[in-house]
Structures are given as structure tokens and as C-alpha cells.
Design an enzyme around this catalytic site. Structure first.
Site, mmCIF file in Angstrom:
data_model
loop_
_atom_site.group_PDB
_atom_site.id
_atom_site.type_symbol
_atom_site.label_atom_id
_atom_site.label_comp_id
_atom_site.label_asym_id
_atom_site.label_seq_id
_atom_site.Cartn_x
_atom_site.Cartn_y
_atom_site.Cartn_z
ATOM 1 N N TYR A 1 -4.068 -11.069 -19.361
ATOM 2 C CA TYR A 1 -2.704 -11.215 -19.862
ATOM 3 C C TYR A 1 -1.716 -10.702 -18.801
ATOM 4 C CZ TYR A 1 1.487 -10.415 -22.623
ATOM 5 O OH TYR A 1 2.790 -10.423 -23.073
ATOM 6 N N GLU B 1 4.923 -0.868 -50.581
ATOM 7 C CA GLU B 1 4.658 -1.044 -49.141
ATOM 8 C C GLU B 1 4.416 0.293 -48.482
ATOM 9 O OE1 GLU B 1 7.900 -4.479 -47.891
ATOM 10 O OE2 GLU B 1 8.322 -2.388 -47.568
ATOM 11 N N LYS C 1 5.169 3.297 -46.114
ATOM 12 C CA LYS C 1 6.370 3.850 -45.465
ATOM 13 C C LYS C 1 5.959 4.284 -44.069
ATOM 14 C CE LYS C 1 9.838 7.477 -46.225
ATOM 15 N NZ LYS C 1 10.449 7.272 -44.954
ATOM 16 N N ASP D 1 6.084 5.822 -40.490
ATOM 17 C CA ASP D 1 6.766 6.996 -39.959
ATOM 18 C C ASP D 1 7.206 6.716 -38.526
ATOM 19 O OD1 ASP D 1 7.784 9.434 -40.274
ATOM 20 O OD2 ASP D 1 5.939 10.531 -39.801
ATOM 21 N N TYR E 1 10.677 -4.957 -42.605
ATOM 22 C CA TYR E 1 10.488 -4.940 -44.051
ATOM 23 C C TYR E 1 11.762 -5.243 -44.832
ATOM 24 C CZ TYR E 1 11.943 -0.264 -42.681
ATOM 25 O OH TYR E 1 12.584 0.790 -42.094
ATOM 26 N N LYS F 1 6.459 10.193 -51.174
ATOM 27 C CA LYS F 1 5.835 10.740 -49.961
ATOM 28 C C LYS F 1 4.539 11.463 -50.305
ATOM 29 C CE LYS F 1 8.987 12.290 -46.960
ATOM 30 N NZ LYS F 1 9.295 12.159 -45.552
ATOM 31 N N CYS G 1 0.271 45.082 -24.214
ATOM 32 C CA CYS G 1 0.327 43.653 -23.893
ATOM 33 C C CYS G 1 -1.013 43.219 -23.294
ATOM 34 C CB CYS G 1 1.464 43.401 -22.904
ATOM 35 S SG CYS G 1 1.407 41.752 -22.179
ATOM 36 N N CYS H 1 -0.436 42.487 -19.306
ATOM 37 C CA CYS H 1 -0.077 43.483 -18.277
ATOM 38 C C CYS H 1 -0.344 44.916 -18.727
ATOM 39 C CB CYS H 1 1.384 43.320 -17.873
ATOM 40 S SG CYS H 1 2.523 43.782 -19.197
ATOM 41 N N CYS I 1 6.362 42.721 -25.529
ATOM 42 C CA CYS I 1 6.023 43.375 -24.282
ATOM 43 C C CYS I 1 7.347 43.581 -23.538
ATOM 44 C CB CYS I 1 5.090 42.468 -23.470
ATOM 45 S SG CYS I 1 4.991 42.954 -21.733
ATOM 46 N N CYS J 1 6.026 41.091 -16.468
ATOM 47 C CA CYS J 1 4.709 40.751 -17.032
ATOM 48 C C CYS J 1 4.311 39.325 -16.619
ATOM 49 C CB CYS J 1 4.786 40.857 -18.551
ATOM 50 S SG CYS J 1 3.409 40.099 -19.399
#
Ligand code: IVH
Length: 706
Positions: free
Chosen positions: A40, A117, A119, A121, A229, A317, A411, A414, A429, A434
Site C-alpha cells: 500500500y 451504541e 461510547k 473514548d 454517529y 458510563k 532519603c 542521598c 528530602c 540530592c
């Protein structure tokens, strides 16, 4: 290709166009391609070559116009002929029952046929065809006016630039959704992460982000698709039902849903919704619900619209999916401001369309409250299909091997003792040097939201810091071929990262031919970033609470970093009239002032200037302040319960995305941000149907600045 005469070329071009259109149809309408992608592409390449050789034979209708084109300068605005409204949304079956009962009342003694139908996203889109030719494609925008994304939509193979068949309306607005197929999403994110860029959190964002690209050639590579749609204004044809309209759209060559479901009774509607809830996972696109619509247009005319949504449709939903898995370990991530965030390492589990291996636990209090232990079986959820979160622990599955988690006193990167800011849950920290903080600051500086340095991602930054080649963001500009000599070696041994550096960054070449391409591209990208607009630089500095929205407003107002550096609180807060952002609070202005007071930061800025980073480049494309242009502009918020930061800071963050913060929940409240123990405000919001967000959802809305 042999040299052709003009008439031979014209014949060949016509044949190629017909052939390619036919393959497009087989690929998209029938989902039965008969040639390979490579074949293609070869046809398309031949056609392109001929059209370049014989420019007088090029045409707007050519399938080559579907892929790529000259980059756009900016998006123009288009006013929809018929407004693009949204739908009433619900997660509750009882609302579907109420909707259905309402139909019965408004249409007494009538047979009511509904269609159900998926939905999709994605991003809502409106195409305008005049006499069958695509005039423009516009996003929904505010419902009245959207962005002109025609160039980008033209790159989508399944969107015809010319409608097929007979009985084509003189004018038609076709409504639908642009989406990124699930299969493409994973590869796109892999590519972005490997290129050191931030992956998209979900397919909707990926589609929206791709559609907003200014360069259609990039859009073409993303692999967007579309499904239609509905219609807006239609002139010259009239249909009786949704089904007829969709059949017509399909006959014009527009992609529509492969099937929809019919239902006449409430029981049937609910049954179909459940059916769709199962099969939706096999669709090539992400779905977040089912749309229930009245089929007859005559009945739709009677039902009409409420102020913001049609009364003839509702969106149900599906609740976010949950999954159970084992939490193997809790690790600590150090953020660029030094905040220590516990993160759950999970036994990988598939949920809502992707594999989840990590989830944020926010802070120690949340872990204690939910009593989350290492080794526990936990229920996780992708709220809004975005950030995975641990919802609860399956305590009944506990053996005795689970380990109680304790936040470290130092931390992990360090070993500096951590501090707890008064009034805050967060532990941080305090060491500005760091290495973990530095890594995150560099990542932020180089990210797409800030200086956008292509190729400077997590893997390379880790090495730069670990090899002590970079000690601050300014050191990025001191890198040279010598310092990066390990890079090509490392990358050569790491195939996965290697291919990234084959990208051409279109930057001035500053190195000689012998320099390995990986190093050359990285240095070019760094060099190019010196000329980024000021807002990107301000955003990249990582001033606490200053994300993209504030950075844009500050850059526009102050015009140069030198002026911002000496700004006073009154000016920042707009007290002297006409300040940068209406609503900038004391916390944000204080944080800006503190940032520029700090000796380390001053040195960094000086150094950036010395290395040639420009402090006053304006971005012509940004007209509006991000806060007024934000999709949350004009929203009204109420905050309740305990959150991870003080209310005032959160309020500032809300204002930064254009929202207004109120004390009491009412009918005009758009969002209630509810932390732990939401109390009476939460109750009231639920009663009034106000959208309730948890902190994780809010952070997602805020984007990278949060
Ligand atoms: S019909 C008058 N049908 O969901 C509004 N919308 O929440 C007609 N959406 O803005 C919209 N799939 O972007 C409709 N099958 C579908 C849909 C759908 C996704 C989106 C659309 C709309 C939003 C409403």
C-alpha cells in the site's frame, strides 16, 4: 520510474488514485485489506512521486492529501452550524430507568424504539461536506466554536475527502469521534518513552494530543482513526431514523459503528448495555460507556433539548474496572521538590485495557489508613482509566508474611534525614543537591511540557547524574562530544534505545561528520532548546506550584526572565492592577519570590544565560493565557476533607487551570474535590449530582504541574 509523458502520467495518476481509494475502502470499511501495508505504501509513494513530477496534475482530492502536509502555524476557529452539545452522563442504572420513564411520559402511547451504541473514548469532531467535498473538520471546542483541524483530519485514511455514491446532501455536518486505536496506543507510548518523552495516560489524551499537533506529518504517523454517529445541519436530504442516517453515512464511505443494538423496553435497554459492556473489550477503540438514543427523528423533535443536552439520548458510563493482584513491594520515589512518594510495585495485572505494574500510594497516611502491607492482595482500579490506584486490601487473604510499611527516616537516594513540613502530610528530602531530586528536575526541564529536548529522557539523565557529568539544569548546556563519548557505546549495546537517535531534529548541525549520530542529535536538540519560548523556560525551572498555565501567563506579562526575577508580590498577585493572572494566590507568588531569592537558583539562571539560553523569546502561537484558554476555565470548585496539601495550595492549583473556588456546594458547583472524610459537603454534592473528584483524579486534570 521511467519518464512519462504528461498524458501517460495523467492516466497513471488516475489509475493509482482509484486503486488506492479502493484499498482504503477495503481496509477501513470492510476491514479486509487485500494487500500488505508495504505494498500500500509503495502505491502511495508512486502516486506522490508522480504528483511531484507533474504538479499541474495534483489535486485536493488525491489520497496523498490524506497523509502529511506543511506544518500549520496555528489553529483557526470554526463556528459550528449547529452547536455540538454533549450528553447527560450517568454511572447509575436507575438514571437510565428515569430517562426511559421520561420518554414514556413525553411520548404517551407511542412505541419507542431506541438504539444503543458504544461510547467511543476519543475526541468529538464535526466534518462539513459541501456538495460531497470535505470543507473542514473542527473539534467541539466550547460547543459553539471549535478548532480547525482539517489538515490533521485529512491524514486519517478512513475519512473520505469526497463522499461516494448518489443522494449526497448539498451540505452536511457529520459528527463523530476521532480515536487512537488501542493497538496503536501501546506502540505510540513505547516510542514516546523511549524517546524520553512523556507517554499519554490514555487513548483519549493520545487522540487529543495527536490532533493538536501543528505538524500533520506527525499526525499521519500516529495512526488515528474515526467513527461517525450523527449529523448536525443537513440540507437536501431527510432521514426518518437514526438507523437510516447511519446507513446513509456508511454508503457515503464514512466509517460508522459496525453494529448497534435495538431495544424497545427498559429491560431490553439494560440487557443491551450489559451485552455491550462485555463485547466492548474486543473493539479496536477504547469505550467508556454506552449511548442510548431514540431512533425516530420525529420523536426526537418532540423530545428536543434541555439547555445543554438532548432529551432523546443519555450516556451510561461503565464503572472503572477493578482487578485483584499482589502488592510485592513498596518503593520510594523522590520528586523534584524532594517529596517522598511511596509507590506500590504490583504483580502485573491486566485492567481496563492495559497491564498495570505500579500504583501510587500518595503518602504514609493513606497507607496507614487503608492498612496496606507489603505482600498483601489488593484491589486496584484505574479511575477514569488513568492513574492506577490501590482501592483496598483483601485482608481475608492475608497469611502472616505481610510486612507493615514504615516511611524511611532518610532519603533513599542521598541519605539526608527527611523533614516533615508543618501542616503537611508530605515528607521531603531537604537536600537541594540530592541526585534523585536532580534527576527529576532534569527530566522536568527537558520534558515536552517544558524545554522539550528530544532524546533527553530518563535513561540518559540517570547516567548523566550517576557519572557526575551534570550537577544542575544549567550543566546540560555544558555537555560536549567528549563528555558524551560513552553515549553511543551504551546505546550501541542497547538496541531499544538506539533507534531513537536516528530522528532528525532539524537543528543546526554543530558537529563534524565523524561524531556518532546519537551524540550529534542530542547535542543538536540541546542547542535548539536555547531558543525555546520564555514560558517553556519558566515552566522548566521547576518553581514550586508554577506549571504550564502560570508559566504562560507570567511569560506573557513579564516578557523576559530578568523582569520576572525582580517581581514583587503585589505585582505578581495583580494588586497593582492588570497583574499576570487573575487569581494568583499568595502561596504561588511567595514561591516565585523564594525561588529567585535562593542563591543556588540565581547561580543556575546566571549560568543558563552564560551558556546562551535566551530569556525573552515570545511564543506567538499562545494568544490566550492558559488559564482563560483552559478547558476548566469558568468551572466552580469546592474543596472538602483531608488532602495531601493545605487547602490554600490546592485552591491556587485550581485557579491555575482557570477554576474558581467557593466555600459551599450549590447547583452551580462544577466539581467537589473530596479528600478523606468529605462530610456534609460530600453528601450535598451527591444529592445535587455534582461531580465528585478524588485527589488522584484532580492531579490528572492538573497535568504535569501537579
Ligand atoms: S451522540 C447531542 N454517540 O460522548 C450529542 N456521542 O458525552 C450527541 N460520544 O460529545 C452525541 N460516542 O464526543 C454520541 N455513539 C456516540 C458517542 C458519543 C462517543 C461522545 C461525544 C459526545 C460525548 C458526550
Amino acid at each position: 520510474m521511467p519518464q512519462l509523458s504528461q498524458s501517460e502520467a495523467a492516466a497513471r495518476i488516475q489509475a493509482l488514485r482509484r486503486e488506492i481509494e479502493e484499498h482504503n475502502r477495503r481496509y477501513h470499511q470492510e476491514a479486509r485489506p487485500t494487500i500488505s501495508d508495504q505494498d500500500y505504501d509503495a502505491l502511495l509513494r508512486d502516486l506522490k512521486e508522480l504528483e511531484t513530477q507533474f504538479p499541474e496534475l495534483a489535486s485536493e482530492d488525491s489520497p496523498t492529501r490524506h497523509v502529511g502536509g506543511a506544518p500549520l502555524e496555528e489553529f483557526a476557529h470554526i463556528r459550528h452550524r449547529q452547536p455540538m452539545l454533549s450528553l447527560d452522563n450517568t454511572y447509575e442504572e436507575k438514571d437510565v430507568t428515569t430517562f426511559f420513564a421520561g420518554l414514556g411520559k413525553l411520548l404517551p402511547n407511542q412505541k419507542i424504539e431506541t438504539v444503543i451504541e458504544p461510547k467511543v473514548d476519543g475526541v468529538a469532531i464535526s466534518l462539513l461536506y459541501e456538495n460531497g467535498e470535505l470543507r473542514y473538520a473542527a473539534t467541539r471546542g466550547d460547543g459553539t466554536t471549535g478548532d480547525d483541524v482539517t489538515q490533521n483530519v485529512r491524514t486519517i485514511r478512513s475519512v473520505p475527502v469526497k463522499l461516494h455514491g448518489t443522494d449526497i446532501p448539498m451540505l452536511i455536518e457529520v459528527r463523530g469521534e476521532i480515536y487512537l486505536p488501542k493497538a496503536k496506543f501501546a506502540t505510540l507510548n513505547e516510542e514516546l518513552s523511549a524517546a524520553g518523552e512523556r507517554p499519554f495516560p490514555n487513548t483519549r489524551n493520545a487522540a487529543a494530543g495527536s490532533l493538536k499537533q501543528l505538524d500533520p506529518a506527525i499526525v499521519a504517523q500516529r495512526g488515528l482513526d474515526a467513527v461517525f454517529y450523527g449529523t448536525g445541519v443537513v440540507e437536501g436530504v431527510r432521514w426518518q431514523t437514526h438507523e437510516q442516517a447511519i446507513d446513509a453515512l456508511s454508503s457515503y464511505g464514512l466509517p460508522v459503528h459496525e453494529r448497534f443494538w435495538h431495544a424497545q423496553t427498559l429491560d431490553e435497554v439494560l440487557q443491551r448495555i450489559h451485552e455491550l459492556g462485555v463485547v466492548r473489550h474486543s473493539f479496536p477503540f477504547e469505550t467508556d460507556g454506552a449511548v442510548i438514543k431514540v431512533d425516530s427523528f420525529e420523536q426526537r423533535d418532540i423530545l428536543w433539548f434541555s439547555s445543554k443536552a438532548p432529551r432523546w439520548a443519555i450516556a451510561y458510563k461503565y464503572k472503572p474496572e477493578q482487578a485483584e493482584t499482589r502488592l510485592n513491594k513498596i518503593v520510594i520515589q523522590v520528586g523534584r521538590t524532594g517529596v517522598l512518594t511511596p509507590v506500590a510495585e504490583l504483580e502485573p495485572v491486566f485492567v481496563s485495557g492495559s497491564t498495570v505494574a505500579r500504583a501510587t500510594l500518595h503518602n504514609a497516611e493513606q497507607i496507614a489508613e487503608k492498612d496496606i502491607r507489603e505482600g498483601d492482595w489488593v484491589v486496584i482500579e484505574k479511575a477514569g482509566e488513568v492513574i492506577p490506584a490501590v482501592v483496598r486490601v483483601r485482608k481475608e487473604r492475608r497469611t502472616s508474611g505481610e510486612r507493615v510499611f514504615k516511611m524511611p527516616d532518610e532519603c533513599p537516594a542521598c541519605h539526608t534525614p527527611v523533614v516533615r513540613d508543618p501542616g503537611m502530610v508530605a515528607v521531603r528530602c531537604p537536600n537541594v543537591l540530592c541526585p534523585a531530586r536532580l534527576k527529576r528536575s532534569l527530566e522536568h526541564f527537558a520534558s515536552r511540557e517544558a524545554m522539550d529536548i528530544e532524546g533527553l529522557g530518563e535513561a540518559i539523565i540517570d547516567q548523566l547524574v550517576d557519572r557526575k557529568l551534570v550537577h544542575s539544569i544549567a550543566d546540560i548546556y555544558k555537555l560536549n562530544v567528549d563528555k558524551l563519548s560513552w553515549l553511543s557505546h551504551t546505546l550501541d549495546s542497547d538496541e531499544k534505545h538506539h533507534y531513537l537517535f536516528d530522528v532528525d531534529v532539524h537543528a543546526p548541525r554543530i558537529l563534524d561528520k565523524k561524531t556518532p549520530k546519537s551524540i550529534k542529535n542530542l547535542l543538536d536538540a540541546i542547542e535548539k532548546s536555547k531558543f525555546q519560548p520564555l514560558w517553556r523556560l519558566i515552566c522548566g525551572l521547576g518553581i514550586e506550584h508554577v506549571g504550564k498555565a502560570y508559566a504562560i501567563a507570567l511569560a506573557k506579562y513579564f516578557q523576559t526572565l530578568d523582569k520576572l526575577k525582580v517581581a514583587k508580590a503585589e505585582e505578581l498577585q495583580g494588586l497593582l492592577g492588570g497583574g499576570p493572572i487573575v487569581g494568583i494566590g499568595a502561596n504561588v507568588s511567595e514561591s516565585i519570590i523564594q525561588y529567585f531569592k535562593n542563591e543556588e537558583n540565581r547561580k543556575i539562571i546566571q549560568s543558563l544565560g552564560k551558556e546562551g539560553v535566551k530569556f525573552g523569546v515570545q511564543d506567538e502561537r499562545i494568544e490566550l493565557s492558559a488559564a482563560t484558554g483552559s478547558k476548566y476555565a469558568g468551572t466552580t470548585w469546592v474543596i472538602t476533607g483531608t488532602l495531601s496539601e493545605p487547602r490554600e495550595i490546592i485552591a491556587d492549583q485550581i485557579r491555575s487551570i482557570g477554576g474558581k473556588v467557593n466555600q459551599t456546594v450549590g447547583k452551580t458547583t462544577t466539581f467537589l474535590l473530596a479528600g478523606e472524610k468529605g462530610g456534609s459537603k460530600l453528601e450535598k454534592a451527591k444529592r445535587l449530582g455534582v461531580r465528585v473528584l478524588n485527589e488522584a483524579q484532580f492531579r490528572t486534570m492538573l497535568g504535569p504541574q501537579g
